[in-house]
Design a protein around this motif. Structure first.
Motif, PDB file in Angstrom:
ATOM      1  N   GLU A 253       3.537   9.183  -1.215  1.00  0.00           N
ATOM      2  CA  GLU A 253       3.684  10.501  -0.591  1.00  0.00           C
ATOM      3  C   GLU A 253       2.356  11.237  -0.457  1.00  0.00           C
ATOM      4  N   THR A 254       1.326  10.836  -1.230  1.00  0.00           N
ATOM      5  CA  THR A 254       0.030  11.506  -1.145  1.00  0.00           C
ATOM      6  C   THR A 254      -0.866  10.906  -0.075  1.00  0.00           C
ATOM      7  N   LEU A 255      -0.413   9.863   0.599  1.00  0.00           N
ATOM      8  CA  LEU A 255      -1.196   9.201   1.637  1.00  0.00           C
ATOM      9  C   LEU A 255      -0.565   9.473   2.993  1.00  0.00           C
ATOM     10  N   SER A 256      -1.383   9.844   3.963  1.00  0.00           N
ATOM     11  CA  SER A 256      -0.853  10.157   5.281  1.00  0.00           C
ATOM     12  C   SER A 256      -0.466   8.890   6.022  1.00  0.00           C
ATOM     13  N   PHE A 257       0.303   9.066   7.068  1.00  0.00           N
ATOM     14  CA  PHE A 257       0.762   7.942   7.883  1.00  0.00           C
ATOM     15  C   PHE A 257      -0.418   7.141   8.427  1.00  0.00           C
ATOM     16  N   TRP A 258      -1.503   7.815   8.795  1.00  0.00           N
ATOM     17  CA  TRP A 258      -2.649   7.135   9.385  1.00  0.00           C
ATOM     18  C   TRP A 258      -3.488   6.411   8.333  1.00  0.00           C
ATOM     19  N   ASP A 259      -3.449   6.856   7.070  1.00  0.00           N
ATOM     20  CA  ASP A 259      -4.247   6.232   6.017  1.00  0.00           C
ATOM     21  C   ASP A 259      -3.525   5.094   5.307  1.00  0.00           C
ATOM     22  N   LEU A 260      -2.210   5.049   5.413  1.00  0.00           N
ATOM     23  CA  LEU A 260      -1.440   4.046   4.666  1.00  0.00           C
ATOM     24  C   LEU A 260      -1.853   2.604   4.962  1.00  0.00           C
ATOM     25  N   PRO A 261      -1.997   2.195   6.229  1.00  0.00           N
ATOM     26  CA  PRO A 261      -2.366   0.774   6.471  1.00  0.00           C
ATOM     27  C   PRO A 261      -3.674   0.378   5.789  1.00  0.00           C
ATOM     28  N   GLY A 262      -4.702   1.244   5.840  1.00  0.00           N
ATOM     29  CA  GLY A 262      -5.969   0.919   5.200  1.00  0.00           C
ATOM     30  C   GLY A 262      -5.848   0.810   3.695  1.00  0.00           C
ATOM     31  N   PHE A 263      -5.101   1.717   3.057  1.00  0.00           N
ATOM     32  CA  PHE A 263      -4.914   1.649   1.611  1.00  0.00           C
ATOM     33  C   PHE A 263      -4.124   0.406   1.219  1.00  0.00           C
ATOM     34  N   ILE A 264      -3.140   0.051   2.013  1.00  0.00           N
ATOM     35  CA  ILE A 264      -2.352  -1.145   1.718  1.00  0.00           C
ATOM     36  C   ILE A 264      -3.235  -2.386   1.756  1.00  0.00           C
ATOM     37  N   ARG A 265      -4.076  -2.483   2.782  1.00  0.00           N
ATOM     38  CA  ARG A 265      -4.990  -3.628   2.871  1.00  0.00           C
ATOM     39  C   ARG A 265      -5.930  -3.674   1.672  1.00  0.00           C
ATOM     40  N   PHE A 266      -6.439  -2.510   1.268  1.00  0.00           N
ATOM     41  CA  PHE A 266      -7.356  -2.460   0.132  1.00  0.00           C
ATOM     42  C   PHE A 266      -6.663  -2.883  -1.157  1.00  0.00           C
ATOM     43  N   PHE A 267      -5.470  -2.367  -1.432  1.00  0.00           N
ATOM     44  CA  PHE A 267      -4.747  -2.725  -2.644  1.00  0.00           C
ATOM     45  C   PHE A 267      -4.455  -4.213  -2.692  1.00  0.00           C
ATOM     46  N   GLU A 268      -3.977  -4.758  -1.572  1.00  0.00           N
ATOM     47  CA  GLU A 268      -3.623  -6.179  -1.565  1.00  0.00           C
ATOM     48  C   GLU A 268      -4.858  -7.055  -1.674  1.00  0.00           C
ATOM     49  N   THR A 269      -5.976  -6.631  -1.084  1.00  0.00           N
ATOM     50  CA  THR A 269      -7.217  -7.384  -1.229  1.00  0.00           C
ATOM     51  C   THR A 269      -7.683  -7.404  -2.679  1.00  0.00           C
ATOM     52  N   SER A 270      -7.413  -6.296  -3.405  1.00  0.00           N
ATOM     53  CA  SER A 270      -7.795  -6.216  -4.820  1.00  0.00           C
ATOM     54  C   SER A 270      -6.823  -6.945  -5.725  1.00  0.00           C
ATOM     55  N   GLY A 271      -5.779  -7.519  -5.171  1.00  0.00           N
ATOM     56  CA  GLY A 271      -4.833  -8.283  -5.979  1.00  0.00           C
ATOM     57  C   GLY A 271      -3.671  -7.476  -6.513  1.00  0.00           C
ATOM     58  N   PHE A 272      -3.545  -6.187  -6.135  1.00  0.00           N
ATOM     59  CA  PHE A 272      -2.455  -5.350  -6.617  1.00  0.00           C
ATOM     60  C   PHE A 272      -1.282  -5.386  -5.652  1.00  0.00           C
ATOM     61  N   SER A 273      -0.130  -5.027  -6.172  1.00  0.00           N
ATOM     62  CA  SER A 273       1.073  -4.960  -5.347  1.00  0.00           C
ATOM     63  C   SER A 273       1.134  -3.613  -4.631  1.00  0.00           C
ATOM     64  N   ALA A 274       1.432  -3.653  -3.346  1.00  0.00           N
ATOM     65  CA  ALA A 274       1.548  -2.428  -2.541  1.00  0.00           C
ATOM     66  C   ALA A 274       2.963  -2.296  -1.988  1.00  0.00           C
ATOM     67  N   GLN A 275       3.957  -2.747  -2.752  1.00  0.00           N
ATOM     68  CA  GLN A 275       5.329  -2.717  -2.256  1.00  0.00           C
ATOM     69  C   GLN A 275       5.802  -1.305  -1.966  1.00  0.00           C
ATOM     70  N   ARG A 276       5.530  -0.368  -2.873  1.00  0.00           N
ATOM     71  CA  ARG A 276       5.978   1.009  -2.649  1.00  0.00           C
ATOM     72  C   ARG A 276       5.340   1.600  -1.394  1.00  0.00           C
ATOM     73  N   HIS A 277       4.077   1.262  -1.158  1.00  0.00           N
ATOM     74  CA  HIS A 277       3.386   1.806   0.010  1.00  0.00           C
ATOM     75  C   HIS A 277       3.914   1.177   1.300  1.00  0.00           C
ATOM     76  N   TRP A 278       4.196  -0.140   1.255  1.00  0.00           N
ATOM     77  CA  TRP A 278       4.811  -0.789   2.411  1.00  0.00           C
ATOM     78  C   TRP A 278       6.171  -0.165   2.717  1.00  0.00           C
ATOM     79  N   MET A 279       6.946   0.089   1.667  1.00  0.00           N
ATOM     80  CA  MET A 279       8.268   0.679   1.841  1.00  0.00           C
ATOM     81  C   MET A 279       8.163   2.073   2.460  1.00  0.00           C
ATOM     82  N   HIS A 280       7.216   2.840   1.985  1.00  0.00           N
ATOM     83  CA  HIS A 280       7.041   4.191   2.517  1.00  0.00           C
ATOM     84  C   HIS A 280       6.604   4.149   3.977  1.00  0.00           C
ATOM     85  N   LEU A 281       5.733   3.217   4.316  1.00  0.00           N
ATOM     86  CA  LEU A 281       5.277   3.089   5.710  1.00  0.00           C
ATOM     87  C   LEU A 281       6.431   2.726   6.632  1.00  0.00           C
ATOM     88  N   HIS A 282       7.251   1.754   6.227  1.00  0.00           N
ATOM     89  CA  HIS A 282       8.413   1.385   7.052  1.00  0.00           C
ATOM     90  C   HIS A 282       9.402   2.547   7.144  1.00  0.00           C
TER      91      HIS A 282
END
Length: 369
Positions: A253-282
């Protein structure tokens, strides 16, 4: 097929927009009051004025507006159609050969525009306000966390209190998760005493966090008025765990619609799970479609002009029941998606598509069945 006149479309759309705005204002006023009362309860005995807590409630309000918007569309659509039915305008419009789909087209279009504006324009503002709300709520007015944590494209920042009243500030330029180990590079540890005075700094090229400890390699230890000391390995205890690190990620909820894809890519590149962020984007992508579906559901409970003998009350209760069922079905679907029982996109889109299909099928049965 008879084409709906532009003037009539604007008239219907204006009725719906006014009903939607009025309903949304009433719901948000109730939400603001309840949230303010809850903040007062949680802040009891703390140095937090009512004006500050009311400001916090206002910061959270745009995010709550997005959550209650589907129900506001449902209620607003029913109010608009009941007003037209009570004034017999709906009967005249239908008698002139206008189908239910032509009649609903302006409302559906209005709901879609509201949904797109909510995601693309309002969401960046609401996410920024919610980020400020969480920061002030957690760090100033409410019980403090064990340590402040931030992970972004600039690296990881961690502030952790120590037993003597001081604190340790940790920065890692690069982080990567591998199983139960958090690997880090370009590390810097700044250790402060209880008065906020620096008494030690440690720089390391590589390190890892595991078993409640930071393990630093090729570290330089620097203290005021002492020469630097190089050590092959340094072990520093910490209260942070990998689970707590993941819990302290920036909430979607603290990430805007336009920033979510970039943060998701960064988290997944770092090896972390971004499931909640993917869910929020969808969920954000599906929200305009959900608002259109709620207009059709509102029509199911509102287009019948015969509301005598208690049928009006039964329809109101039916619409409220549909709203609650949709809410619990959405929560269940999200839980299944986060547990990886079903694909994330399917769990996010299923409530919307089911609502749209059931509403359309029921309206077809009422009109043409």
């Amino acid at each position: 097929m008879l084409r709906l006149h532009t003037t009539l479309s604007l008239y219907i759309g204006r009725h719906f927009a006014m009903a939607l705005l009025g309903t949304l204002a009433v719901i948000l006023a109730l939400v603001l009051m309840l949230d303010f009362v809850e903040l007062l309860r949680r802040a009891a005995g703390r140095d937090a004025g009512a004006d500050v807590l009311f400001g916090l409630s206002l910061m959270k309000l745009p995010t709550m507006a997005h959550q209650v918007l589907p129900f506001a569309v449902l209620v607003g659509g029913m109010i608009a159609m009941w007003r037209l039915s009570r004034s017999h305008e709906l009967i005249i419009i239908r008698a002139s050969g206008v189908s239910v789909w032509q009649f609903l087209a302006p409302m559906v279009l209005c709901a879609a525009v509201v949904g797109v504006l909510d995601v693309t324009a309002v969401n960046p503002l609401s996410s920024a306000l919610y980020r400020s709300y969480e920061k002030r709520l957690d760090e100033v007015w409410m019980p403090a966390r064990a340590g402040a944590f931030n992970l972004s494209e600039s690296g990881m920042w961690l502030r952790e209190p120590v037993t003597d009243g001081g604190q340790t500030v940790v920065h890692a330029g690069h982080v990567r998760q591998d199983g139960d180990v958090l690997h880090m590079r370009d590390l810097m540890f700044i250790m402060l005493d209880s008065h906020g005075v620096l008494y030690r700094r440690i720089d390391a090229g590589q390190g890892a966090m595991k078993d409640r400890a930071f393990i630093l390699r090729d570290a330089w230890i620097m203290e005021p008025n002492h020469p630097g000391v190089r050590m092959d390995e340094v072990r520093l205890p910490t209260g942070m765990t990998l689970a707590r690190v993941q819990e302290n990620f920036a909430s979607p909820e603290t990430l805007s619609f336009w920033d979510l894809p970039g943060f998701i890519r960064f988290f997944e590149t770092s090896g972390f799970s971004a499931q909640r962020h993917w869910m929020h984007l969808h969920g954000l992508l599906a929200s305009p479609v959900l608002l259109c579906a709620m207009v059709i559901v509102a029509a199911v409970f509102s287009l019948d002009p015969d509301l005598r003998s208690g049928r009006g009350l039964s329809r109101i209760l039916g619409a409220v029941g549909v709203g609650f069922v949709l809410y619990f079905f959405t929560r269940l679907s999200l839980a299944l998606g986060l547990s990886s029982a079903v694909p994330l996109w399917l769990s996010a889109w299923t409530p919307t598509l089911v609502t749209l299909l059931l509403g359309t099928a029921t309206l077809l049965h009422q009109e043409d069945g």
